[in-house]
Design an enzyme around this catalytic site. Structure first.
Site, PDB file in Angstrom:
ATOM      1  N   CYS A 100       0.887  -1.175   0.000  1.00 57.57           N
ATOM      2  CA  CYS A 100       0.000   0.000   0.000  1.00 57.57           C
ATOM      3  C   CYS A 100       0.920   1.217   0.000  1.00 57.57           C
ATOM      4  CB  CYS A 100      -0.954  -0.029   1.195  1.00 57.57           C
ATOM      5  SG  CYS A 100      -0.121  -0.217   2.796  1.00 57.57           S
ATOM      6  N   THR A 101       0.704   2.186   0.860  1.00 61.07           N
ATOM      7  CA  THR A 101       1.613   3.332   0.884  1.00 61.07           C
ATOM      8  C   THR A 101       2.770   3.084   1.846  1.00 61.07           C
ATOM      9  OG1 THR A 101      -0.221   4.809   0.389  1.00 61.07           O
ATOM     10  CG2 THR A 101       1.795   5.824   1.208  1.00 61.07           C
TER      11      THR A 101
END
Ligand SMILES: *[C@@H]1O[C@H](CO)[C@@H](O)[C@H](O)[C@H]1NC(C)=O
Length: 141
Positions: A100-101
């Site tokens: 994800c981030t």
């Protein structure tokens, strides 16, 4: 004496297994790079589509937002899956690498997949920020 030995053996096994599992389910930048073209490895971006539009994504990744991971892995038929993602649905022993981030949502996705029986679900802990920093990415979209 016997008790002592059993306890020691159990402790030893726990240490060895604990150590190896924490090593095996975390993926590094180098491993993501090496498996980019490997069709048996599924790189799965669990951010929302608008985040991918904004930042780009790792080449070869498919996008399954975190709120859809369980439904997709559990309920999609192989036909639905391949229609939507242009790839065959992963087998329970396929390697799934979530990112994800910053690695938090992907850790959740990894746990969801593990709970569904995907024994090789892994987390790219560095995720997008690590990949962007280490690759010479030029935003193309
Ligand atoms: C692809 O990934 C699988 C699972 O990690 C591995 O066993 C296989 O050796 C890899 N193939 C190549 C060509 O790197």
């Amino acid at each position: 004496m016997i008790t002592y030995r059993v306890t020691f053996a159990t402790l030893f096994v726990c240490l060895v297994l604990g150590e190896s599992s924490s090593r095996n389910d975390i993926v590094t930048y180098e491993e993501v790079e090496a498996s980019k073209d490997n069709t048996t490895v599924y790189l799965i971006d669990v951010r929302q589509p608008c985040e991918l539009t904004e930042t780009g994504f790792i080449p070869g990744a498919i996008n399954i937002p975190i709120n859809k991971v369980e439904d997709t892995l559990k309920n999609f038929s192989p036909e639905d899956f391949s229609q939507k993602f242009q790839r065959s649905k992963p087998e329970l022993d396929s390697v799934l690498v979530f990112y994800c981030t910053v690695g938090v949502r992907s850790a959740k996705a990894q746990q969801i997949a593990l709970d569904l029986g995907y024994v090789n679900a892994k987390n790219y802990l560095g995720s997008w920020l690590d990949w962007r920093a280490k690759s010479n990415l030029v935003k193309t979209t």
